[in-house]
Design an enzyme around this catalytic site. Structure first.
Site, PDB file in Angstrom:
ATOM      1  N   LEU A   1      41.778 -28.821  29.332  1.00 38.11           N
ATOM      2  CA  LEU A   1      41.948 -30.230  29.679  1.00 38.11           C
ATOM      3  C   LEU A   1      42.277 -31.021  28.412  1.00 38.11           C
ATOM      4  CD1 LEU A   1      41.534 -32.193  32.170  1.00 38.11           C
ATOM      5  CD2 LEU A   1      39.489 -32.907  30.937  1.00 38.11           C
TER       6      LEU A   1
ATOM      7  N   TYR B   1      39.642 -36.535  39.181  1.00 36.91           N
ATOM      8  CA  TYR B   1      38.587 -37.471  38.795  1.00 36.91           C
ATOM      9  C   TYR B   1      38.718 -37.856  37.336  1.00 36.91           C
ATOM     10  CZ  TYR B   1      35.857 -33.812  36.354  1.00 36.91           C
ATOM     11  OH  TYR B   1      35.433 -32.843  35.482  1.00 36.91           O
TER      12      TYR B   1
ATOM     13  N   GLU C   1      37.701 -23.601  26.145  1.00 39.08           N
ATOM     14  CA  GLU C   1      36.922 -24.837  25.958  1.00 39.08           C
ATOM     15  C   GLU C   1      35.523 -24.618  26.505  1.00 39.08           C
ATOM     16  OE1 GLU C   1      38.831 -28.008  28.238  1.00 39.08           O
ATOM     17  OE2 GLU C   1      39.392 -26.575  29.779  1.00 39.08           O
TER      18      GLU C   1
HETATM   19  N1  PDD Z   1      34.406 -33.525  31.378  1.00 45.93           N
HETATM   20  N2  PDD Z   1      37.329 -30.075  29.074  1.00 45.93           N
HETATM   21  C1  PDD Z   1      36.815 -30.079  30.314  1.00 45.93           C
HETATM   22  C2  PDD Z   1      36.930 -28.847  31.150  1.00 45.93           C
HETATM   23  C3  PDD Z   1      36.177 -31.234  30.808  1.00 45.93           C
HETATM   24  O1  PDD Z   1      35.657 -31.244  32.052  1.00 45.93           O
HETATM   25  C4  PDD Z   1      36.071 -32.382  29.970  1.00 45.93           C
HETATM   26  C5  PDD Z   1      35.415 -33.646  30.443  1.00 45.93           C
HETATM   27  C6  PDD Z   1      36.622 -32.317  28.678  1.00 45.93           C
HETATM   28  C7  PDD Z   1      36.578 -33.480  27.717  1.00 45.93           C
HETATM   29  O2  PDD Z   1      37.440 -34.525  28.131  1.00 45.93           O
HETATM   30  P1  PDD Z   1      37.100 -36.048  27.785  1.00 45.93           P
HETATM   31  O3  PDD Z   1      36.950 -36.119  26.311  1.00 45.93           O
HETATM   32  O4  PDD Z   1      38.277 -36.785  28.293  1.00 45.93           O
HETATM   33  O5  PDD Z   1      35.811 -36.391  28.507  1.00 45.93           O
HETATM   34  C8  PDD Z   1      37.254 -31.149  28.265  1.00 45.93           C
HETATM   35  C9  PDD Z   1      33.793 -34.714  31.948  1.00 45.93           C
HETATM   36  C10 PDD Z   1      33.049 -35.531  30.964  1.00 45.93           C
HETATM   37  C11 PDD Z   1      32.955 -34.313  33.145  1.00 45.93           C
HETATM   38  O6  PDD Z   1      33.434 -33.484  33.908  1.00 45.93           O
HETATM   39  O7  PDD Z   1      31.849 -34.847  33.340  1.00 45.93           O
END
Ligand code: PDD
Length: 285
Positions: free
Chosen positions: A205, A33, A180
């Site tokens: 991630l 996703y 994280e």
């Molecule tokens: N989550 N680490 C994890 C485990 C994440 O699920 C996310 C993002 C990030 C940050 O990635 P980005 O900056 O590309 O949003 C880091 C999204 C927002 C979610 O699951 O809703």
């Protein structure tokens, strides 16, 4: 009012948007996703999200359901139909529907593509002024966290445990070092004003917001160090914060009950939030 949802080629009212019970996303969490945020009706970092989607699909030998231009058109159509000024577009690709079998289905099985929108206030968040509290928990997720899969049960459990302990989120720890947050990347600013965050690997991630924030921090004169850090180092830091598409930059003011700095959002986190939002909005499409 009912939203319009995109499901496998059709725009449908959410009550009528369905996928098969044999969908491998449902049976095996065999799907990936992306979450792209919307400010002033426009998409933030769309192409970077699509590049990460291609990477996730390739890592799982999964077919792309549509090309980038088609996916952009679907994002825009949903934003327009649902009148989203501020919020998110969620996109999910799964390997599609097939008889339940651990082996992937034969080539040619149609991947399933679902997108929906969620309105949310992203810019004006009370939490940006108060800061958030985190607790540390062991990182019990699988070992390929660099792939953005829909298997999010442990992050959900961690979020619930954080709430049960009176906090807002969890920072997960593996081999003594922070990986994280439950759905965000984690940072500290040390007493000598160095921004520290864990380097990319299969342990975390690769955040899209992370790329912009690290660049903006360096351009703004902060020394950036990509290295693992411990909860003890975080507790002794001057500031802490997280980043993600839905929170942008959000200050962290306590860890396991210990105040970070003076227990209020720090100036670096505040400034990075401001300049990130300004740049993201200016570059939105
Ligand atoms: N989550 N680490 C994890 C485990 C994440 O699920 C996310 C993002 C990030 C940050 O990635 P980005 O900056 O590309 O949003 C880091 C999204 C927002 C979610 O699951 O809703």
């Amino acid at each position: 009012m009912s939203r319009t949802v995109y499901v496998n080629g059709a725009y449908r009212p959410e009550e009528e948007a369905t996928v098969s019970v044999f969908d491998r996303g449902f049976l095996f969490a065999d799907g990936v996703y992306e979450v792209t945020s919307v400010l002033a009706g426009r998409l933030i970092d769309f192409h970077a999200h699509m590049a990460r989607l291609r990477r996730s699909l390739a890592a799982l030998s999964m077919e792309a359901p549509a090309d980038e231009e088609e996916i952009l058109a679907i994002h825009r159509e949903l934003v327009t139909r649902n009148g989203v000024e501020e919020g998110m577009v969620y996109l999910q690709v799964t390997r599609g529907a097939a008889d339940r079998d651990f082996a992937y289905p034969a080539a040619g099985t149609k991947p399933s593509l679902v997108l929906f929108t969620q309105k949310a206030a992203l810019r004006e968040r009370p939490m940006a002024a108060t800061g958030m509290k985190v607790v540390s928990l062991p990182d019990l997720r699988w070992a390929r966290r660099d792939i953005k899969t829909v298997q999010l049960l442990y992050p959900s459990m961690a979020k619930m445990e954080a709430k049960a302990r009176g906090a807002d989120d969890a920072w997960m720890v593996e081999d003594g070092f922070v990986t994280e947050g439950s759905s965000n990347n984690a940072y500290i600013v040390t007493q000598d004003a160095t921004l520290v965050t864990r380097p990319l690997s299969s342990a975390i991630l690769p955040g899209i917001t992370r790329v912009s924030v690290l660049r903006l921090a360096a351009e703004d004169g902060l020394t950036v160090e990509e290295r693992p850090f411990t909860i003890e180092e975080a507790k002794a830091a001057r500031e802490a914060f997280i980043t993600s598409a839905s929170t942008f930059v959000m200050p962290v003011v306590s860890i396991d009950g210990a105040a970070i700095g003076d227990g209020a959002p720090g100036p670096h986190a505040k400034r990075l939030r401001e300049i990130y939002i300004a740049e993201a909005e200016a570059a939105a499409i």
